[in-house]
Design an enzyme around this catalytic site. Sequence first.
Site, PDB file in Angstrom:
ATOM      1  N   GLU A 125       0.838  -1.211   0.000  1.00 54.05           N
ATOM      2  CA  GLU A 125       0.000   0.000   0.000  1.00 54.05           C
ATOM      3  C   GLU A 125       0.871   1.259   0.000  1.00 54.05           C
ATOM      4  O   GLU A 125       0.609   2.221  -0.736  1.00 54.05           O
ATOM      5  CB  GLU A 125      -0.920   0.000   1.232  1.00 54.05           C
ATOM      6  N   THR A 160      -3.393   2.856   5.723  1.00 51.90           N
ATOM      7  CA  THR A 160      -4.738   2.690   6.295  1.00 51.90           C
ATOM      8  C   THR A 160      -4.794   1.798   7.530  1.00 51.90           C
ATOM      9  O   THR A 160      -5.756   1.866   8.298  1.00 51.90           O
ATOM     10  CB  THR A 160      -5.694   2.102   5.241  1.00 51.90           C
TER      11      THR A 160
HETATM   12  S1  SF4 Z   1     -11.172  -1.705   4.731  1.00 45.61           S
HETATM   13 FE1  SF4 Z   1      -9.198  -1.005   5.552  1.00 45.61          FE
HETATM   14  S2  SF4 Z   1      -8.017  -2.856   5.996  1.00 45.61           S
HETATM   15 FE2  SF4 Z   1      -9.712  -3.424   4.663  1.00 45.61          FE
HETATM   16  S3  SF4 Z   1      -8.833  -3.358   2.617  1.00 45.61           S
HETATM   17 FE3  SF4 Z   1      -9.818  -1.385   3.004  1.00 45.61          FE
HETATM   18  S4  SF4 Z   1      -8.192  -0.108   3.787  1.00 45.61           S
HETATM   19 FE4  SF4 Z   1      -7.460  -2.204   3.926  1.00 45.61          FE
END
Ligand code: SF4
Length: 292
Positions: A125, A160
Amino acid sequence: MKIKRASHYGLCFGVRDALARALHRPSHVPLTILGELVHNPLVEEELRARGIRQGRLDDLRSSGTRHVLITAHGASNTARAQWQAAGFEVADATCPLVRRAHDQLRRLVQDGFHPVIIGKKDHAEVRGLAGDFPDASVILEERDILTLPSRDSYGVICQTTQPLPLARILLARLAEVFPKSRIQFCDTICQPTKDRQQAVENLAREVQVLVVVGGRSSNNTRQLATTGEQAGCMVYHIERHEELQPRWFAGIETVGVTAGTSTLDKTVDAVCARLEQFSTAQKLGTLEGIVR
Ligand code: SF4
């Protein structure tokens, strides 16, 4: 022994959607996933069993694959364009919350801020986020801030799955090191990550032992384990139910279970079923006698 599941745990919608994209495709179209769809060996095994490969662009050139899938972790526009220029049909399973992080970073750069990403340099990411901004700085520890170039303004976003308390510590240190600079923070930590972090914090106060289920290379799963440890729990991070050891639960009255965002529901269910078995054996006084 009581077994309590966290109020939020396991697969997030982003990973669920990416898995569905990979698994529910026409079976006559061979598919290669660019990198790891999720950091979970059980998911990898399932994909392999269905003939889906995971690889890098260099491996693909010689493989004859034409259809590729970008994972939930996303990719830079630069990489996307390279894959398309190389003749691949590119499907995109980037999570909308990762897309949001890309959009926020772009906006900060357009507004003149020096881009800073809180995250792990080698994570897919973060590579995707930094890929379109060669000047971007990636930081994860306080000492990384000392290596930043001196700028009038910093625009900060997060990978994230990083914990918010870490972001707060790093932002405070950034302000200390560059007191005259303007700092704009855009909180791009995803809600499913925050929910799981908060839930494990609450759960860790109620249990003696915490079982965290998920890939050992999964960032958000490791963060859950760290939070449990910081709360004073004995934590066992496992990938599958076969790893559970009866001796971990001798004399234990409450055990908590949580799982990272890339852990399949059936894996968590198997862990809980195994713990129920231990609980019954505890009542009967036969826990020590349980073998795999
Ligand atoms: S919801 Fe959060 S943890 Fe899940 S794929 Fe999306 S960014 Fe990644």
